[in-house]
Structure formats: C-alpha cells, structure tokens
Scaffold this motif. Structure first.
Motif, short mmCIF file in Angstrom:
data_model
loop_
_atom_site.label_atom_id
_atom_site.label_comp_id
_atom_site.label_asym_id
_atom_site.label_seq_id
_atom_site.Cartn_x
_atom_site.Cartn_y
_atom_site.Cartn_z
N ASN A 21 0.81 -1.22 0.00
CA ASN A 21 0.00 0.00 0.00
C ASN A 21 0.84 1.27 0.00
O ASN A 21 0.34 2.35 0.30
N LYS A 22 2.13 1.13 -0.35
CA LYS A 22 3.04 2.26 -0.57
C LYS A 22 3.28 3.15 0.66
O LYS A 22 3.29 4.36 0.57
N PHE A 23 3.47 2.49 1.80
CA PHE A 23 3.84 3.21 3.01
C PHE A 23 5.35 3.19 3.18
O PHE A 23 6.01 2.22 2.83
N GLY A 24 5.90 4.26 3.68
CA GLY A 24 7.32 4.37 3.97
C GLY A 24 7.50 5.11 5.28
O GLY A 24 6.56 5.30 6.03
N ASN A 25 8.72 5.59 5.52
CA ASN A 25 9.05 6.27 6.77
C ASN A 25 8.52 5.46 7.96
O ASN A 25 7.87 5.98 8.85
N ILE A 26 8.81 4.17 7.95
CA ILE A 26 8.34 3.26 8.98
C ILE A 26 9.25 3.38 10.19
O ILE A 26 10.47 3.31 10.09
N ASN A 27 8.63 3.60 11.36
CA ASN A 27 9.35 3.72 12.63
C ASN A 27 8.85 2.63 13.56
O ASN A 27 7.65 2.53 13.82
N LEU A 28 9.78 1.81 14.03
CA LEU A 28 9.44 0.66 14.86
C LEU A 28 10.02 0.84 16.26
O LEU A 28 11.21 1.13 16.41
N TYR A 29 9.17 0.67 17.27
CA TYR A 29 9.56 0.78 18.67
C TYR A 29 9.19 -0.53 19.38
O TYR A 29 8.00 -0.78 19.63
N PRO A 30 10.15 -1.38 19.68
CA PRO A 30 9.85 -2.65 20.36
C PRO A 30 9.30 -2.42 21.78
O PRO A 30 9.68 -1.46 22.45
#
Length: 86
Positions: A21-30
């Motif tokens: 679905n063309k998402f970017g700038n993904i930020n992951l916080y465990p």
C-alpha cells in the motif's frame, strides 16, 4: 500517517501490507515485557507514499526482574510522560 500497536508474530504480514500500500518512513519501537527478553509487541508508525527508509528505535521495557513496572513505564502510564515524538 498510520499508527499501530501489534504482536511481533504478525510483523511480516504487516510489513508486506505496508509495502503493498506504498507506506514508507516506517518507525518501529519494540515493547519488551522484561529486560533481556524478546519483544512481544511493537509500536509502528508509517506514512503513505513516503520513500524514507525504515528505522528501528530504542524500545520500552514494561516490567523489572521483580515483576513491577519499570520507572519508564510508570512515567508513561501514571505520569503521562510522552514516549514517542510522533
């Protein structure tokens, strides 16, 4: 912008869906239940049509070795401290 808290066992499905679905700038916080354990959940944010690469940030540990909330968790849950700069 899209935000979600999810189980780590669905991470690949979610990432595939975000890419489709063309998402970017993904930020992951465990989110760790206890120190030195694998994260069981994560907080994720993403932006539609962004081409920025994904980033993995320092997460949060919820419980100390005695099973009580960590100071960081208490500050967020009871004192309203901001955890993420979204």
């Amino acid at each position: 912008t899209f935000y979600i808290i999810h189980h780590t066992n669905r991470f690949k499905d979610l990432m595939d869906n975000l890419e489709t679905n063309k998402f970017g700038n993904i930020n992951l916080y465990p989110i760790y239940s206890k120190k030195n354990e694998s994260a069981s959940r994560f907080i994720l944010s993403a932006q539609k049509f962004s081409k920025s690469p994904p980033k993995i940030h320092v997460g949060i540990t919820i419980y100390n070795k005695e099973g009580n909330f960590t100071k960081e968790a208490i500050n967020i849950l009871q004192n309203g401290k901001e955890f993420l700069k979204l």
